[in-house]
Design a protein around this motif. Structure first.
Motif, mmCIF file in Angstrom:
data_model
loop_
_atom_site.group_PDB
_atom_site.id
_atom_site.type_symbol
_atom_site.label_atom_id
_atom_site.label_comp_id
_atom_site.label_asym_id
_atom_site.label_seq_id
_atom_site.Cartn_x
_atom_site.Cartn_y
_atom_site.Cartn_z
ATOM 1 N N ASN A 10 0.811 -1.225 0.000
ATOM 2 C CA ASN A 10 0.000 0.000 0.000
ATOM 3 C C ASN A 10 0.843 1.272 0.000
ATOM 4 O OD1 ASN A 10 -2.422 -1.574 0.181
ATOM 5 N ND2 ASN A 10 -1.997 -1.820 2.363
ATOM 6 N N LYS A 11 2.094 1.161 -0.463
ATOM 7 C CA LYS A 11 2.939 2.344 -0.578
ATOM 8 C C LYS A 11 3.485 2.450 -2.000
ATOM 9 C CE LYS A 11 4.204 3.058 4.217
ATOM 10 N NZ LYS A 11 5.280 3.414 5.163
ATOM 11 N N LYS A 12 3.833 3.687 -2.390
ATOM 12 C CA LYS A 12 4.316 3.932 -3.742
ATOM 13 C C LYS A 12 5.803 4.267 -3.739
ATOM 14 C CE LYS A 12 -0.128 5.556 -5.580
ATOM 15 N NZ LYS A 12 -0.857 6.681 -6.198
ATOM 16 N N TYR A 13 6.479 3.799 -4.806
ATOM 17 C CA TYR A 13 7.919 3.988 -4.919
ATOM 18 C C TYR A 13 8.289 4.300 -6.365
ATOM 19 C CZ TYR A 13 7.855 1.327 -0.502
ATOM 20 O OH TYR A 13 7.599 0.883 0.773
ATOM 21 N N GLU A 14 9.359 5.073 -6.519
ATOM 22 C CA GLU A 14 9.957 5.224 -7.838
ATOM 23 C C GLU A 14 10.988 4.124 -8.019
ATOM 24 O OE1 GLU A 14 12.738 8.158 -10.605
ATOM 25 O OE2 GLU A 14 12.093 8.846 -8.621
ATOM 26 N N LEU A 15 10.967 3.466 -9.189
ATOM 27 C CA LEU A 15 11.879 2.351 -9.451
ATOM 28 C C LEU A 15 13.277 2.844 -9.807
ATOM 29 C CD1 LEU A 15 9.622 -0.027 -11.536
ATOM 30 C CD2 LEU A 15 10.844 -0.674 -9.460
ATOM 31 N N ILE A 16 14.279 2.137 -9.276
ATOM 32 C CA ILE A 16 15.679 2.395 -9.606
ATOM 33 C C ILE A 16 16.272 1.072 -10.074
ATOM 34 C CG2 ILE A 16 17.919 3.181 -8.741
ATOM 35 C CD1 ILE A 16 16.337 4.683 -6.538
ATOM 36 N N LEU A 17 16.815 1.047 -11.306
ATOM 37 C CA LEU A 17 17.297 -0.194 -11.902
ATOM 38 C C LEU A 17 18.807 -0.227 -12.031
ATOM 39 C CD1 LEU A 17 14.917 -0.653 -14.987
ATOM 40 C CD2 LEU A 17 14.566 -1.444 -12.660
ATOM 41 N N THR A 18 19.367 -1.416 -11.832
ATOM 42 C CA THR A 18 20.744 -1.705 -12.214
ATOM 43 C C THR A 18 20.690 -2.944 -13.090
ATOM 44 O OG1 THR A 18 21.716 -0.748 -10.216
ATOM 45 C CG2 THR A 18 23.046 -2.356 -11.409
ATOM 46 N N THR A 19 21.167 -2.836 -14.332
ATOM 47 C CA THR A 19 21.004 -3.917 -15.297
ATOM 48 C C THR A 19 22.333 -4.329 -15.921
ATOM 49 O OG1 THR A 19 20.774 -2.641 -17.355
ATOM 50 C CG2 THR A 19 18.840 -2.742 -15.929
ATOM 51 N N SER A 20 22.302 -5.442 -16.629
ATOM 52 C CA SER A 20 23.482 -5.913 -17.354
ATOM 53 C C SER A 20 23.669 -5.193 -18.685
ATOM 54 C CB SER A 20 23.386 -7.428 -17.594
ATOM 55 O OG SER A 20 23.522 -8.127 -16.374
ATOM 56 N N GLY A 21 22.818 -4.211 -18.953
ATOM 57 C CA GLY A 21 22.965 -3.414 -20.159
ATOM 58 C C GLY A 21 23.806 -2.164 -19.952
ATOM 59 N N GLY A 22 24.220 -1.932 -18.694
ATOM 60 C CA GLY A 22 25.083 -0.780 -18.431
ATOM 61 C C GLY A 22 24.408 0.396 -17.785
ATOM 62 N N LEU A 23 23.230 0.208 -17.215
ATOM 63 C CA LEU A 23 22.558 1.250 -16.448
ATOM 64 C C LEU A 23 22.690 0.912 -14.975
ATOM 65 C CD1 LEU A 23 19.289 1.756 -18.549
ATOM 66 C CD2 LEU A 23 21.453 2.999 -18.733
ATOM 67 N N TYR A 24 23.220 1.856 -14.194
ATOM 68 C CA TYR A 24 23.512 1.601 -12.781
ATOM 69 C C TYR A 24 22.797 2.622 -11.903
ATOM 70 C CZ TYR A 24 27.180 -1.020 -15.125
ATOM 71 O OH TYR A 24 27.867 -1.882 -15.960
ATOM 72 N N ARG A 25 21.951 2.106 -11.012
ATOM 73 C CA ARG A 25 21.158 2.962 -10.129
ATOM 74 C C ARG A 25 20.399 4.002 -10.965
ATOM 75 N NH1 ARG A 25 23.099 4.998 -4.705
ATOM 76 N NH2 ARG A 25 21.083 4.125 -4.108
#
Length: 520
Positions: free
Chosen positions: A352-367
């Motif tokens: 029941n809470k909302k968050y903004e997503l932060i991704l770290t992927t194997s494509g080269g995007l970190y936090r």
């Protein structure tokens, strides 16, 4: 004839069964997951270890990071603008920049301050997408086993021209869903898909719709429709209504007579009487289109897709519930709370809470702050069930065009004239620019600038969006805007002027008139 039908069904069953063997391992691994924090820690360590010798990895000491806390201290939060210099190096052919692994291609997506973004794709990133896709497909066939006896239609992205300005030695474009699998899997998938030959290379949208519908109408044993936007399915139905005779000519006589009466009676669900499930977006702006599809196909299950972005695979549908599960094996996730602005790990988020997503992927995007807001609906067996709750900031997204306020502001700054007031707003299947200025702005020039945005241009070419319209303001737009907001119970002190309203109906509030213009 019955023997042939039985043999075809047997062949389809065998192909589907072989495919499911590829997916079973991922499904079992996911279903047996208990320690979600350990799974996420291992995913992060894998990404850091694989990329510690990249330019980015050396800059932020990936080789010294041992824990999630180390990672959060050492590596900053990022947006796309933080990667521009690195993307330039990759475009010029330099290697080991964001990832040590070779970049195979760039995928295009909409930008905020720029017309488009280039997202680097590696083989490892594709595997991260597969980690979610395979679990979803296995659970889908487990829930609806009769899918194995028929064919599927997965909407193809036609290669309509997009004139990106970037010069790159790395290919720029986008791939079909089947490209996310291995060669053997892709061959099997192609054999059970209903798609006309070379349809993905079709650039003329009228021919694209014609060829697609001709193939779909000829195949009565379709069990699954998969679309991204539900509006695309409605556009196909609309095209069928207007061009039925032309399409009927492509069918065999028996099928033609059978289908004709269904079209005349608008009983489109009877054209594909074996259709079990339609998969498509269902969140936010897609809700109304979803209702229309359910009316057209009353006996078909409508399953809402999970949350998927060009940058990463975030969630997939639970076949037992009308909710999506976080794809915990795909990427490393962090969650920025909208309540206290603190960053939480997956084991710390609450229902029941909302968050903004932060991704770290194997494509080269970190936090990477992706800008998607999710709401945690529930947490079961330590796995979060989430739903898409919108985009951070002012973003309008009727059909996937993702128009951001900052992008629109940049467009308006190109007009060197006095502009007293302007505001963009959506209206059904097009946008309106409400404007008060000392001289007219050419509508076609504005449309051309908007179409530099990849997703806006794509929605226009598919026919989901019509050309923008211009509404010349003659009254006191600031006063009219404030009064309208107050009538919606907004406090005067909280009302801010905006370049983009996500609400429609402003032509009934502002004083003025529409400029005459021609759609393309």
């Amino acid at each position: 004839m019955e023997r042939i039908v039985m043999l075809v069904k047997l062949y389809l069953y065998i192909v589907h069964s072989i495919l499911l063997l590829f997916y079973k391992k991922e499904y079992r691994k996911y279903m047996n997951s208990r320690n979600i924090l350990e799974i996420q820690e291992n995913k992060l360590k894998e990404i850091l270890e694989n990329n510690k010798n990249s330019l980015y990895g050396k800059k932020y000491n990936f080789d010294k990071i041992k824990t999630i806390e180390d990672f959060q201290k050492e590596v900053p939060l990022t947006t796309y603008e933080d990667y521009l210099a690195y993307i330039e190096k990759i475009k010029n052919g330099e290697e080991h920049i964001l990832t040590y692994e070779k970049v195979k291609m760039f995928e295009l997506t909409s930008g905020s301050t720029s017309a488009s973004k280039l997202i680097p794709y590696t083989d490892s990133l594709k595997k991260e997408f597969q980690a979610g896709i395979k679990v979803w497909l296995y659970s889908l066939y487990k829930k609806y086993p009769s899918l194995k006896f028929g064919k599927s239609y997965w909407s193809i992205t036609p290669k309509i021209d997009f004139q990106h300005k970037e010069k790159s030695v790395i290919p720029i474009g986008f791939e079909e869903d089947s490209e996310y699998f291995g060669n053997l899997e892709k061959h099997l998938i192609d054999s059970i898909f209903v798609n006309p030959k070379d349809i993905k290379n079709e650039k003329d949208m009228d021919r694209f719709y014609f060829k697609t519908l001709s193939a779909l109408m000829a195949e009565e044993n379709i069990r699954l429709f998969s679309f991204w936007s539900p509006s695309l399915l409605l556009l196909l139905i609309e095209y069928l209504e207007k061009n039925s005779e032309k399409i009927l000519k492509t069918l065999k006589e028996k099928r033609k007579q059978e289908v004709r009466k269904y079209i005349e009676n608008k009983e489109y669900h009877k054209i594909w009487k074996n259709l079990i499930l339609i998969s498509c977006w269902g969140d936010m702006n897609s809700t109304e289109y979803l209702k229309k599809i359910q009316e057209i196909f009353p006996n078909t299950v409508i399953q809402e897709k999970g949350l998927l972005a060009t940058e990463g695979f975030i969630s997939f549908p639970d076949t037992e519930k009308n909710l999506s599960k976080l794809s915990i094996y795909s990427h490393f996730f962090e969650f920025l709370s909208l309540d206290d602005n603190k960053i939480y790990k997956v084991s710390e988020i609450e229902a029941n809470k909302k968050y903004e997503l932060i991704l770290t992927t194997s494509g080269g995007l970190y936090r990477y702050c992706i800008g998607d807001i999710i709401e945690v609906i529930s947490i079961e067996n330590n796995v979060p069930y989430i739903k898409f709750a919108g985009r951070k900031g002012a973003v309008s997204d009727l059909f996937g065009e993702k128009l951001e306020e900052s992008f629109l502001k940049n467009i308006m700054e190109t007009y060197k004239q006095k502009i007293d007031f302007y505001m963009f707003a959506p209206n059904k299947n097009h946008y309106i620019l409400f404007i008060k200025t000392d001289r007219k702005i050419d509508v076609q020039d504005l449309e051309n600038k908007l179409r530099e945005n990849f997703h806006y241009d794509y929605c226009r070419k598919l026919g989901q969006l019509k050309a923008i319209k211009m509404f010349t303001l003659t009254g006191q737009p600031e006063k009219e805007y404030i009064e309208a907001c107050q009538n919606k119970n907004q406090k005067l002190g909280n009302i801010k002027m905006t370049a983009l309203s996500k609400e429609s109906g402003w032509e009934n509030i502002f004083n003025g008139y529409f400029q005459e213009s021609e759609d393309e």
